[in-house]
Each structure stands twice: as structure tokens, then as C-alpha cells.
Design an enzyme around this catalytic site. Sequence first.
Site, mmCIF file in Angstrom:
data_model
loop_
_atom_site.group_PDB
_atom_site.id
_atom_site.type_symbol
_atom_site.label_atom_id
_atom_site.label_comp_id
_atom_site.label_asym_id
_atom_site.label_seq_id
_atom_site.Cartn_x
_atom_site.Cartn_y
_atom_site.Cartn_z
ATOM 1 N N ASP B 301 0.841 -1.184 0.000
ATOM 2 C CA ASP B 301 0.000 0.000 0.000
ATOM 3 C C ASP B 301 0.878 1.236 0.000
ATOM 4 O OD1 ASP B 301 -2.613 -0.953 -0.054
ATOM 5 O OD2 ASP B 301 -2.443 -1.601 2.031
ATOM 6 N N ASP B 338 -5.303 26.884 9.963
ATOM 7 C CA ASP B 338 -5.445 25.552 9.367
ATOM 8 C C ASP B 338 -4.662 24.552 10.205
ATOM 9 O OD1 ASP B 338 -5.669 23.356 7.811
ATOM 10 O OD2 ASP B 338 -5.108 24.343 5.927
ATOM 11 N N GLU B 342 -1.251 19.377 6.330
ATOM 12 C CA GLU B 342 -0.896 20.108 5.109
ATOM 13 C C GLU B 342 -0.740 21.593 5.419
ATOM 14 O OE1 GLU B 342 -3.357 17.862 5.100
ATOM 15 O OE2 GLU B 342 -3.113 16.515 3.377
ATOM 16 N N PHE B 367 -12.754 25.060 5.974
ATOM 17 C CA PHE B 367 -12.921 24.222 4.782
ATOM 18 C C PHE B 367 -14.241 23.468 4.865
ATOM 19 C CE2 PHE B 367 -12.574 20.249 2.501
ATOM 20 C CZ PHE B 367 -11.966 20.634 1.306
ATOM 21 N N GLU B 370 -18.525 21.728 0.357
ATOM 22 C CA GLU B 370 -19.140 22.445 -0.766
ATOM 23 C C GLU B 370 -18.176 23.464 -1.372
ATOM 24 O OE1 GLU B 370 -22.070 22.956 2.265
ATOM 25 O OE2 GLU B 370 -21.254 20.942 2.007
ATOM 26 N N ARG B 372 -14.948 23.714 -0.881
ATOM 27 C CA ARG B 372 -13.662 23.080 -1.125
ATOM 28 C C ARG B 372 -12.519 24.093 -1.095
ATOM 29 N NH1 ARG B 372 -12.738 19.533 -5.540
ATOM 30 N NH2 ARG B 372 -14.069 20.713 -6.938
ATOM 31 N N SER B 373 -12.671 25.029 -0.171
ATOM 32 C CA SER B 373 -11.595 26.001 0.025
ATOM 33 C C SER B 373 -11.693 26.531 1.443
ATOM 34 C CB SER B 373 -11.714 27.150 -0.986
ATOM 35 O OG SER B 373 -12.953 27.806 -0.798
ATOM 36 N N LYS B 385 -7.781 29.727 -0.266
ATOM 37 C CA LYS B 385 -6.947 28.709 -0.923
ATOM 38 C C LYS B 385 -7.766 27.427 -1.025
ATOM 39 C CE LYS B 385 -4.398 26.100 2.557
ATOM 40 N NZ LYS B 385 -4.597 26.520 3.944
ATOM 41 N N ASP B 508 -5.219 -5.192 5.923
ATOM 42 C CA ASP B 508 -5.834 -5.174 7.248
ATOM 43 C C ASP B 508 -7.345 -5.234 7.194
ATOM 44 O OD1 ASP B 508 -6.168 -2.697 6.185
ATOM 45 O OD2 ASP B 508 -5.198 -1.592 7.819
#
Lengths: 562, 670
Positions: B301, B338, B342, B367, B370, B372-373, B385, B508
Amino acid sequence: MNTEILGIIVMFSLSVLLAIPFGKYIAKVYGGEKTLLDPIFNPFERLFYKVSGINSQTEMNWKQQMVALLTINMVWFLLGMLILMTQGSLPLNPDKNPSMSAYLAFNTVISFVVNCNLQHYSGETGLSYIGQYWLMFLQFVSAGTGMAAAVVLFRAFRDKSTADLGNFYNHFVKSCTRILLPVSLIVAVVLLFEGTPMTFEGKDSITTLEGDVQEVSRGPAAAFIPIKHVGTNGGGFYGVNSAHPFENPSYLTNMVEMVAQLIVPLAMVFAFGYFICRRKLSWMIFSVMTVGFLMLTIPNINMEMNGNPAIAQMGIDNTLGAMEGKESRLGAPASGFWSIVTTVISTGSVNSMHDSSMPLSGMNELLAMMINAFYGGVGVGMLNFFVFVILAVFISGLMVGRTPEFLGKKVEAREMKIAMVIALLHPFLILVGTALSAALPQYTMETLNNPSFHGLSEMLYENTSSAANNGSGFEGLGDDTIWWNISTGFILILGRFLPIIGPIAIAGLLAQKRYIPEGDGTLKTDTATFGLMVFAVIAIVAALAFFPVLTLGPIAEYFSLY
Amino acid sequence: MSKNNKSLFQKELVREALTQSFVKLNPKIMFRNPVMFTVWIGTLVMLIVSLWTLFGAEGQGSFMYNFVVFVVLFKTLVFANFAEAIAEARGKAQADSLRKTREETPAKLKNGKTISSAQLQKGDVFVCEAGDIIPSDGEIIEGLATIDESAITGESAPVIREAGGDKSSVTGGTKVLSDRIMVQVSTQPGESFLDKMIALVEGASRQKTPNEIALTILLAGFTLVFIIVCVTLKPFADYANVSITIASFIALFVCLIPTTIGGLLSAIGIAGMDRALRANVITKSGKAVETAGDIDVLLLDKTGTITIGNRKATHFHPANGIEEKRLIKAVVLSSMADETPEGKSIIELAGINPLSYIVKDPKFIKFTAETRSSGIDYENIRIRKGATDAIKNLVIEAGNPFPREVEETVKAISQNGGTPLVVSENEVALGVIELQDIIKPGIQERFERLRKMGIKTVMVTGDNPLTAKFIAEKAGVDDFIAEAKPEDKMNYIKKEQAEGRLVAMMGDGTNDAPALAQADVGVAMNSGTQAAKEAGNMVDLDNDPTKLIEVVEIGKQLLMTRGTLTTFSIANDVAKYFAIIPALFITAIPALQGLNIMRLHSPESAILSAVIFNAIIIPLLIPLALKGVAYKPIGASALLRRNLFIYGLGGVLIPFVGIKLIDMVVSVFF
């Protein structure tokens, strides 16, 4: 350089140089490709198949092939018994030679059927020309049998995964007509020009210089002698085989006969590589065989050339080498060379008396037959070698951390069982046969020409020669007795057919297995390293089993002499 | 692994093994090993011969000599048994230490009763709260908990296990640190994987693996050859008027048969399983370890094995006409709140403390699926962003152009296996943040090593093919399955197997179970579901996906140890012959002194030296048998050359030296 040595080098190099293109040709023959001889033989073959009702195109698996092989061998055996036991009253018997006794006929026919040609008779007095012709036929077909068996092995590794391994009859007939017959014909022509007789007339008598009248046997010898070598049979037309001036008249015929017996076993090695498209593998096999061959040959030539210290002590000139039992027209080196060639490749024809070889030369001749895989007989040499390869693959596969595989096929318990039985069989037949002979002096003591260590060597040689299907003898042994005829007869059968069936079974089983593609972790079998491994396995398996008996035979003799 | 690295011979283990090596002298047990059984018979014969000489037998040598031969043969048997016993004892000790942690813990049942863990039956449901030791292996059916698994794995960081999903298994002996879970017992007492493994080690249910069987055939074959050699020697000797004593025959026989490998064979097999256990892998059969050595294809994986779980920011790409400084400021501000890895990595890359900017009345935009920022609003500035198309929509709706070079950058990043995040300020695109998967340090070298071993590595990932291809190349794996669904794994395995390759994988989840069962070596993570653990043939207690690589090496070591010791054992015979054969005949045929190349003192001393060497080489090689021959990925031919040199040539030469040295000591007495 000594011309005699040069002659040997020429003989050997010529054989190798001829064997490579000939191997390519053999691969073509078995691959079903067109060859030059097709227009001549195809009509005959078609007729033959039509009459016999055989379909030569049906694919057979390994078991069907073995059944076919054993069946035709059985037929030849029965016919042979019939002919040899009645030859006295059959035509083509100008010398009025008698029919054979059942024991001698049993031993003779068996030994020709199994490509051994242990001759407990002398051709001059023991056979009519019909008998000789039947034995000549057997020399062709027994060689063809071995080659057709080897083709099963070839086929098993050509395709990725298959049970169909070709047609036995097709491979068998082609071996005889496309390979053995043409080469024999060429050899026969040379022999004819050099003075070998080819006649149906009986004995001739000449008056010698001393005024005595001497009877000289003749016969269709030029037809008989080539296949004796080309098919690695070794059964001579005359009693003393290629030491006889008619059977091997000159140094030239000696060379031709030498090349003739080397060429097919060598070519089969190369044919394997061409056939399965792995030429490098052929070179590995060839190299291992050649190293083994040279390790036996070079000391032999050397020892024979140096002569016997016991004779030197008597004040007799020994500079020509150990000449007891050798032909002066051939010389010690060529005889020493021949003695190993004929024992490594199971021909068993002789141009000198091995009984008179130096002690360790005799041991090397014995070792050559005990190993029986340095070139080996036509076809069967490859099969014997294959068993050693399987053992080497197994041990070396483990040593690199993979369960063992050969040419993409996993070697597992079943194959190991068969390989081990076959590897065991050879020492078993030789040691048990010799042990019985030594333990039953009432049957053997009177047949021995020498007491002590050499006597043991004589018995050991006879059994080894039988088990290896070689056919040469330490001719000191008086071997036409019920004991030797029967005991060697059974050793011959077991020593022939089991070592054919075993490797073929392994090949057949492997052929049906899933093909595993080669990766970086796969142990390559066409490398020098693996060659060394095979050599070590051969040396250790052969040396370990026979060391004690050789110690009591030739080695003890050697230390007593020097 | 290091925590288990105890010395090879611990006192208590040796004591137990010594007892066992005598118990194993029982002919019924000896019979299972054909090579050593023949030695057993030889020893018995020597005992009788010794007694016979004591009561006045003639021509068999002195009582002392015969008795010493008997003792040495007896020692040979005991040494061989000791090898097996010490391997068993070590395996058992290792398993016991794992088992001890789970003995006799109270279990609180659902109905409030408390019983001993030993009384738990399959299907029972018990409750564990913070501080409790989990009494038995089971599956969480309700709740979530952090669990300390250090007792099993040695890993101190707690892990989260919860009902449903792929992380629902708990192991007996581990400790609940927080929360409360309800667990259903998954195995009958005495039937857990560990119990099965212990039974395997103890020999009760140990079966010979296919390769072991094939090797036993080879060894039995060699034994048979030497039976023939020794039996036929009698008539030959009689013919030559040499008399050979029974002791000499038996000594010759025992020295020639491959006792070294015969005595160590089962120890090697057990040690293989034991080494796996020391790597915290429970194997369900010896065969699985052996197969691991043959693996051609490894399915791994991506996440957790090849890459560290999270992506990291690696570059900022400003749009044309935008200063990098401006972009970085926007980026840092938007990531202030944030908390995702990331987000943190973005600030890390910028290298600026967000608090160094002065912003009034900040309003953080979280975030959502809907929009997505995410971003920040302060004063009259709106920084966002997010995913490319989300920001693009935002920009275009506001009537601003979406710069072409930004679009190109976005594409280039995707092709390079990264994830682009576009940043806008007041609906003007400022540039792109490049996030990249971080490949585990050292993983390239491991794949290189695997490649040298001849193993193909395949990465399995849910990423799109472009990203997958990039990571695959960067990490150095040979192939990848992108946008993988569980059935893709299965199909890949079947395809490789159809071509004749052996496949290993680790998994797993319950949906991994069919593939785990299909793979030739399926390693289930201990944290995985019961179904996955049942399907695979190994269980990894550490839940470490790179463990497969170790498992493969353990398998290879196992096979190599067998191969090299077989070679060594057989190569030894050359020297033994040169010791014994002259000794047998020298008295009757003095000329054979020339064969006594070691110049051994006397026939008796020569034979004794050979037998003694044969006996003591077994215990000397026990450490090698237990630790295994080191595997080096240098290609098969080079490896064969190396091992042939060490164990083949060494096997020929060492006994010459050894026997000569022993003879110098023995010659004082005989």
C-alpha cells in the site's frame, strides 16, 4: 610437439568442430524442419508407417513414449534370442559357426539391445553372418532408442507447459535414418579404402613366411564397424575389437573411428541448446563434460606414455610407454586416449587391452563409467547428466535462498525422489554386483586372470561396464560362464532402462508444471558457477560411493607398484 | 526487533533443551529423522559390541576403544537432539513471553459479572474501560478507545481502535488508555494464533514443509548410498583378506552419512519461525516462511509503506506579475488557522511566523465539502486557498481572468505527482501551492535491495494514475495499481499467479481478506479485522507495512541455511574418507600408507578423530543454524559462488584441519 600428442589434439578438436554444426542439424531434424536428406528417406518412411499402421504425427506424453520404447525393445530381444540360438542352421554361415547357448544368447542380445555390447563371445567363432547382421541392426536401433529418449527431454523444456512431448516413433526413425545412417556410411567408405573386409565369403587361409597355414576370418565387417562407433555401441565384429588389424587397420581409421564415436554424443549436447534456444546452456554442459573428460584423459595418456616401473626395473626399454596389450601401429598415447573416450561415452570398443592399463589408468577408465555422464552414450549421456543437474539445481537453489527450479520449472519432492533413485541405482548395481562376485568365489575365482587387487578390479570393471552399458572389458576375465552371463545380463537391463525412464519421468513431470518466468533472483543454470556446482555434485556423488572399492582395487595396486 | 535480541544460549533454555535432548532419544521420536535414526541404530550396535568386548570378544579391538566410539556416537545423537530442543525452547520462550501478558486477567462481562480470562468463550462480550487490561483477543462491537499495545509491539505510541471498519481488533494483554469499549471474544481459549504458533514450534503439530521433504529425500538417498558402500565393503575386504572391526564399519558409516545437516535440519526450520516471531510476525505454518523466500511480487500500500501518511507543501508558484512575497503572505495568512498537517507544512515551508503579520478583525473561513476552500477575511481582504476548480469558479464569477500560466502550473504539478492548491486574494489568482507526497526516507534503498533480490514491487494506491506513476517512479517501485479498488488487488494477484509468480501482500481490512487468502504469502496486520487475520498466513503484531521485506529475507535465510549446511555436510566426507579408509586397510595392506595424507597417528586414532569431529561439528554449527546464513542481495550467481566457496570449499578443507588437530590429542591415548 610430440606427433602422437598432436594426433590426439587433432582428433579431439576435429570432433568438437564437427559436432557444433552437426548439433544444429540434429536440432533441425527433431524440430521437424526440412533437411537435405528428406527427399531420399521420406518415401521409405511413409511406406514404413503405412505398413506398420503407425501415425507418426500423434503427440505422446512421456508415459506413452516409454511404453512404445519398452515394447519395441522387447520385440528385438525376442527376435534376437531366436536368431542367435538357431544361427547354426540358418544360411549365411560359411564358417559353420554353432548356435549360441541360451545363457550366452541371453547376455549377447540383452547387451546389444541396451547399447552395451558386452561381448562374452568372439565374432570369428561365435556368430554367423546372419547373427552379425542382426547385431548390426540392434546397434542402429539401440542408439536410435537412446536418442529418441533424449528428444523427450528436449521437448520437455522447449514449450512452456505441456504434456505433449512429440512422437516416439517419429524421433526414433529419424534418429536412425537422418543421423546414424549417413554418418555410418561415410565412415564405412573410409574403412573400405583402408582395407577392412566387406564380403560374405568365409575364412581365407594363407601360408605364412614360416610355412604354416593360417585361417583368417573375413565377413561384412566394413558395414558393421561404423555403427559400432557412431551409435556408441562398441560391439566389435572381431573378438579383439578395434585392436584387430581388419577392424582398425591404420592410424587414419583409428582417427576416423575416434571422431565417429565422439561426434554424436557431443552433437547431442549442442542440439539440446539449439532445440530449446538456449545455446549458452549447451556450452555450460559441454564445458563441464569436457573438464571432466580431460581430467581423466590427460593423466591416462601421461601414465601410459611413462610406462611401467616394474618393467623398467627388469632392464627392458620402456620409452614407447606401457606397451603390454597395445598395438604398435597405434602407440601408447592414442591407446590411452581411446581408453578414456570409449569409457566416458559408453562405446566400449577397445583398441588396446584395458586389463593391461597402468593401475590408475584402469581407475580412470572405471571412474569414466562410474560417472557415465561426461558426454555419455548417444542420447542417454544427456539423460544421465540431467539427473546430476537436477541434484545440483536442488542444492544450489537452496544455497541462494529459493526453492529450486530448472529452466522455469520447480523441482519438488517427487522429482527429487526419482533423481535420487536413479543416482543411487548406478552405485547399487556396481557395488552389489561386484560384492556378490567377490562373495561367491565358487563362481568367479576361476574366471579371474589375476589374483589380489587386480582380480578385484577385473570383477569391478565387468560390473561397472555392464551397469554403465559400456561393454568394454578388462579382458583378463573369462566371462562366458553362467554366472557372468546371467548376473551382468540383469545389471544390463536395470542399468539401461531405469536410467532412461527416470530422467524422462522427471522431464515429463516438469514439462507439465507451471512455467515460472526468470527473474533476477532466479539462479541461472547456464553460468560457469552453476557448471562448477554440477561438476562438484558429479565428482562427489561418484567419488564418494566408489572410493572404498577403488582403494582395494587400482589404488592398492598403484601403491604396491610405486 | 532489538528488544528481543537475547543471547543465543540462555541458561534456563539450555537446561530445558538438555533434558529434552535425552527425552528425544526415544526411538519413536528418532524415527522421524531417517539420517539420525540410522545413527541411533549404530549407537545401539556399538553399545552391544562394547559389552561384547568386555566379556571377551576377540578381533574387535579393546573394550576402551569400542566404548569410546559408543560414547562419541551417543554424543552425536544428543547434540543433534539438543539442536532441535534449543530451537524449540527459544521459540517457546519467545511465544511464552507474548502469552504471559494475557494470562489470568479479570474480564468484566456485559452483565456486570467478573470472570477470569481463561473462562472466556468465543462469542462472549466483555467491557473494558480506561486502565483495564484487555483479557482476550476480540473485536470491538461498540465504542472507541485509545489502546497501549506496547506489551505486544514494543511501540509506545497509543493507537485508536473502534467498532466497525478495519481497526476493530484488539489483542489480549494490551491496555485500554481511554474511553470504554465492548468487545466480543473472537477465539476459543487455546486457539489464538499465538497458541497455534506455539503448538507448531513444540512439534506436536509441526509438519514437514514441501522443501524439507524434498531435502529429506536427498539426505535419505545419501544415507542409502553409504549403507550400500559399507555393506558391500565387507565382501571386498574379505576378498582382499582385510578384517574390519564392527566399530570401524559403524564409524565409517556414521561419518559418511550427512549427520551434520540431518541433525540440524529441524532446528533450522524451527529457527525460521522463531526469527519471524522475533520480528513480531506470527506465522501460521512453517511453509509460509519458506514460501516467503520465493516471493516474486510484493504488493504494498502506498500510504504508510511508501509515503509518510501526509502530504507536505514543497513549492510556491506565483502567477505572472505577482511578487513571491505577496503570495507567501497570502498563503501564510490563509493557513494561520489551518490545523491540518498540510496547513502546518505550508507555514513551515514559508518559514514565517504568521503572528508577525498584523491583521485586524480576522475571520477564518473553514474548509467545507461544498466550497472546497478555506481562508481568511480581514479588513477588506478576502484570501482563499483550495482546489483548482473551486478557486477558478470564484475568480471567473467575479469577472476576473484565470491566468493561463496558473493553469499550466496546476497541470504540471499533477503530472509530477503533487497536489496543487490555488490561492486567490479578492478573487484574483495569486499563484499555486504545491503539495507533495513525502516518500519515506530510506525506502528507495529498500526497493533497490528488493530488486537485487529479484522481487518486483507493486504500489497500490487510490491516487489517480498520473500521481501514482510519479510516486512510483520516485520511490523506485516497479509497477503500480492506481485508483485501486479491493478487487483490483485480487485481479492483479491472480494475473501474476497465472504467469507463475508468487505474490505477497499485506492487508488489514475485511475487504482485503479475499486477496490475502489468494496471495501466496498474506500478512495481516494485527490491528486488522478478524476476517483479514483468518485469511492471511501470517499476522504482523507491529502493524508495520514494510515488514514484508523482512519476512522475505527470513524465508530466504531459511532456505539458504539448509542449502549451505547440506553442502558443508557432504563436502566433509572427502576428508573423512581420507581419515578412515587408510585406517581400515593399513594394517593388512601397508602400501596404502600413501593414502594417509593427514599422517594420522594410528588406525584407532584416525577413526576416533573422524567420529569426534563428526560429533562436535553439530554443536559448533548450532549458532549458525539458529541465526541463519546471512542473506546478501548480490544476485543469484554471485551468491552461489560465495556460498560454494565458504561452505563447499570450506566444507572440504575444515575437516582436514579439524581431524588432524583432534588426532594430535587422541594419539596420546590410542
